[in-house]
Design an enzyme around this catalytic site. Structure first.
Site, PDB file in Angstrom:
ATOM      1  N   HIS A   1       0.810  -1.227   0.000  1.00  0.00           N
ATOM      2  CA  HIS A   1       0.000   0.000   0.000  1.00  0.00           C
ATOM      3  C   HIS A   1       0.848   1.284   0.000  1.00  0.00           C
ATOM      4  O   HIS A   1       0.642   2.177  -0.821  1.00  0.00           O
ATOM      5  CB  HIS A   1      -0.901   0.039   1.238  1.00  0.00           C
ATOM      6  CG  HIS A   1      -1.855  -1.103   1.339  1.00  0.00           C
ATOM      7  ND1 HIS A   1      -3.051  -1.140   0.662  1.00  0.00           N
ATOM      8  CD2 HIS A   1      -1.795  -2.265   2.044  1.00  0.00           C
ATOM      9  CE1 HIS A   1      -3.702  -2.255   0.952  1.00  0.00           C
ATOM     10  NE2 HIS A   1      -2.961  -2.953   1.779  1.00  0.00           N
TER      11      HIS A   1
HETATM   12  C1  BDR Z   1      -2.041   0.809   5.740  1.00  0.00           C
HETATM   13  O1  BDR Z   1      -2.154   0.185   7.005  1.00  0.00           O
HETATM   14  C2  BDR Z   1      -0.902  -0.208   7.478  1.00  0.00           C
HETATM   15  O2  BDR Z   1      -0.969  -1.446   8.116  1.00  0.00           O
HETATM   16  C3  BDR Z   1       0.020  -0.205   6.283  1.00  0.00           C
HETATM   17  O3  BDR Z   1       1.352   0.100   6.666  1.00  0.00           O
HETATM   18  C4  BDR Z   1      -0.555   0.859   5.397  1.00  0.00           C
HETATM   19  O4  BDR Z   1      -0.052   2.136   5.730  1.00  0.00           O
HETATM   20  C5  BDR Z   1      -2.881   0.014   4.742  1.00  0.00           C
HETATM   21  O5  BDR Z   1      -4.229   0.060   5.105  1.00  0.00           O
END
Ligand code: BDR
Ligand code: CA
Length: 306
Positions: free
Chosen positions: A238
């Site tokens: 992400h």
């Molecule tokens: C986001 O949530 C976190 O666990 C990840 O690092 C990312 O920033 C994705 O939903």
């Protein structure tokens, strides 16, 4: 070519780790500071990770710590996704560097002043530090060229049916930031979910030999293990998409929207609500991603570390 001065506000985080590696590898970006926030793990752990990552990657910029807890609730981490140490239990060499003695929000403000309107922030954790920065320095909003966040979703969430993790951890902070008036880009699940790297993509990336191949391989493997339940096996990095967008804006198509945050403690807490009608637009939302371009940007990262 002049580089874009950036601050990365982060909670490493397996995907944060890869996003920082990507940022450092790009000749377009100049990391001016890394600021840490609680989220995927406690502040103590995300900060140690950030310092050790900076050490590993020879990032000389200051690493400064921010919020230990969300603004008005207790911290819920994502140890189930990122492991007990926050980076998939991968052990890095302890950094001999020290944290910057200033708080994250003060570093952000000081750097914004120095960069005279050119500083960009890439926020890839909960928005607590950015909200505190805005509350302490309201003039900051106009001093930041662009704030790009990974967070939110105009469809379903990943932490709950309605909420994406970063917004869900600290909805009040997100509410403050979305209302603040930043030139803001939201890289949410709408687009990150379209960047699933397949087993074959992962193999291709792992095959690129570099100084950090082992670590890149382990990070991808750790993510893969945790994504096993998905319909199509693979990983979604992400946070790397937010960085990739700043490196190359062609990665995303954006739509100007009015978004508000559900801050009430009910089932939809942390939802990023798209308001229709004539409400003033407050954020550019990533609605389409050029997956091939993203892959090219991401796959060029290991080459830098050869
Ligand atoms: C986001 O949530 C976190 O666990 C990840 O690092 C990312 O920033 C994705 O939903
Ligand atoms: Ca993150």
């Amino acid at each position: 070519m002049s580089q874009i001065p950036i601050i990365i506000d982060t909670d490493p985080g397996i995907d944060d780790f890869l996003a920082i590696m990507l940022a450092k590898s790009s000749s377009k970006l100049d990391i001016k500071a890394i600021t840490t926030v609680c989220g995927n793990q406690t502040l103590e752990k995300t900060s140690k990770n950030a310092l050790d990552i900076a050490n590993l990657l020879d990032i000389e910029a200051p690493v400064s710590q921010g919020a230990q807890i969300p603004l008005d609730r207790k911290l819920n981490t994502a140890a189930d996704v990122h492991g007990e140490n926050g980076i998939g239990n991968i052990c890095l060499e302890d950094s001999s560097m020290n944290f910057d003695t200033r708080y994250a929000w003060d570093v952000i403000y000081d750097e914004a002043k120095k960069q005279k309107g050119n500083l960009e922030i890439i926020a890839i954790g909960p928005l607590t530090n950015i909200a505190i920065a805005v509350l302490k320095y309201p003039e900051l909003v106009k001093m930041i060229k662009r704030l790009t966040i990974m967070g939110g979703s105009t469809a379903s969430g990943n932490k709950t049916e309605h909420a994406e993790f970063n917004i869900w951890v600290d909805p009040l902070a997100a509410d403050i930031v979305f209302k603040a008036g930043f030139n803001m880009v939201m890289v949410g699940l709408d687009v990150t979910r379209k960047t699933l790297l397949s087993e074959e993509d992962i193999r291709d990336i792992k095959d690129i030999k570099s100084k950090h191949s082992d670590i890149i391989g382990s990070l991808l493997d750790e993510m893969f293990k945790r994504y096993k339940g998905l319909e199509n096996p693979g990983v979604i990095i992400h946070d790397a998409l937010a960085v990739a967008y700043v490196i190359d804006e062609n990665c995303l198509d954006l739509k100007n929207c009015n978004i508000s945050i559900e801050t009430r403690d009910d089932v939809s807490v942390g939802k990023t609500i798209v308001n229709q009608g004539n409400k003033e637009k407050n954020v550019l939302v990533g609605v389409r991603v050029d997956f091939d371009l993203f892959k090219r940007v991401f796959e060029s990262m290991p080459l830098y570390y050869k």
